[in-house]
Design an enzyme around this catalytic site. Structure first.
Site, short mmCIF file in Angstrom:
data_model
loop_
_atom_site.label_atom_id
_atom_site.label_comp_id
_atom_site.label_asym_id
_atom_site.label_seq_id
_atom_site.Cartn_x
_atom_site.Cartn_y
_atom_site.Cartn_z
N HIS A 1 -20.86 2.64 -8.53
CA HIS A 1 -19.65 3.43 -8.77
C HIS A 1 -19.93 4.91 -8.97
O HIS A 1 -19.04 5.74 -8.75
CB HIS A 1 -18.89 2.87 -9.98
CG HIS A 1 -19.64 2.98 -11.27
ND1 HIS A 1 -20.57 2.04 -11.69
CD2 HIS A 1 -19.62 3.93 -12.24
CE1 HIS A 1 -21.06 2.39 -12.85
NE2 HIS A 1 -20.51 3.53 -13.22
N HIS B 1 -22.52 10.53 -23.60
CA HIS B 1 -22.16 9.11 -23.68
C HIS B 1 -23.41 8.25 -23.76
O HIS B 1 -24.49 8.65 -23.33
CB HIS B 1 -21.27 8.67 -22.52
CG HIS B 1 -21.90 8.64 -21.16
ND1 HIS B 1 -22.55 9.71 -20.59
CD2 HIS B 1 -21.95 7.65 -20.23
CE1 HIS B 1 -22.97 9.39 -19.37
NE2 HIS B 1 -22.63 8.14 -19.13
#
Length: 315
Positions: free
Chosen positions: A115, A179
């Site tokens: 992705h 993150h």
């Protein structure tokens, strides 16, 4: 000869664990605006810098950098699957130019991507094969990883190659800002996961892939409730990073060590190196200006989510 740049965060959680509708609408508007600018630019070649998340690249052979001579997206987390339209001759020339510039880069005639590559092509170009695209993998996850300096040199070498093509070139960078989702690490993996990281993860069963997706979904739900359940997002560092790119001071990041970045903003923050490579490529065309800066910490996606466009001042 002209160049346009757009960097955009990606997330496997879109559509699975989403922020409030007004935030989604805000992000959709930012993406739609970028898509319009790209369509007006009408690129003849796309160069896409992106990472992988142990879907296409594993520890059996883990290059720091890899140019895809042919590539296919796997379709993880609901992203588009299929062949990416790679111009083989240009991709081979790009790899050769980077090697001749003194940057070691691997090549793959059967690159598999996830992705991280598929989302920007879907969102910004309408699909995987709508424009000739050279995919450039950067290892942003598996230790040992390349430094900011090496990534900058990679981007500059790719940019010098693209600058000599006399084409309208779109440079894309794909990666989250601060993150740290629940990604396994070789040093602490159990025997089964270690085997997956060493290469057997290419052949996950549907049940295993569904379980992997569910683990990330569960982690996101917990993170929404308790943002200390994973490494907290760091909006202050994210804004600093965007400031550095806008100011054209990419070399300032050379002094940020890999372990320090992980401690400051999370182990997956190394995906910002795709942005650094993209801006370094842009800088090879000459002085640049930036526009359309966007940033929002999104706990539902376990990420600082951002976007930034750029172009040379002559454009």
């Amino acid at each position: 000869m002209s160049v346009l740049l757009h960097c955009l965060s990606h997330t496997p959680l879109v559509g699975l664990v989403d922020p409030p509708l007004d935030v989604l609408a805000e992000i959709d508007a930012e993406i739609a605006s970028a898509r319009e600018r790209i369509a007006a630019f009408d690129p003849e070649l796309v160069i896409l810098f992106a990472p992988d998340h142990y879907n296409g690249f594993f520890y059996d052979v883990m290059p720091a950098f890899c140019v895809g001579i042919a590539a296919e997206a796997l379709g993880d987390f609901g992203s588009e699957a299929g062949v990416i339209s790679v111009p083989q001759d240009l991709a081979e020339q790009c790899a050769s130019a980077v090697l001749n510039a003194g940057v070691d880069v691997a090549v793959s005639y059967r690159m598999q991507v996830d992705h991280g590559f598929a989302q920007p092509l879907e969102l910004l170009l309408g699909g995987l094969s709508n424009r000739p695209t050279i995919p450039v993998f950067i290892n942003c996850l598996a230790k040992p990883m390349p430094s900011f300096q090496r990534v900058r040199l990679l981007g500059e070498a790719v940019g010098r190659f693209a600058q000599g093509l006399n084409k309208r070139v779109l440079v894309l960078g794909s990666g989250g800002l601060s993150h740290q989702p629940p990604v396994p690490e070789l040093a602490t993996a159990n025997p089964l996961m270690r085997d997956r990281l060493l290469g057997s993860g290419r052949n996950l069963t549907a049940n295993e892939r569904d379980a992997r997706t569910q683990r990330v979904i569960d982690a996101a739900h917990l993170f929404i409730e308790d943002q200390n359940s994973l490494h907290p997002l760091n909006p202050e560092w994210d804004q600093y990073f965007l400031d550095v790119l806008q100011a054209g001071h990419i070399g300032e990041l050379d002094g940020v060590a890999n372990d320090d970045l992980s401690a400051i903003a999370g182990k997956s923050t190394h995906e910002v190196k795709a942005w650094v490579a993209a801006f370094a490529a842009l800088s090879a065309f000459g002085p640049y200006t930036t526009s359309d800066r966007y940033y929002r910490p999104i706990p539902e996606w376990i990420a600082g989510f951002g976007a930034l466009s750029g172009s040379t001042t002559e454009r």
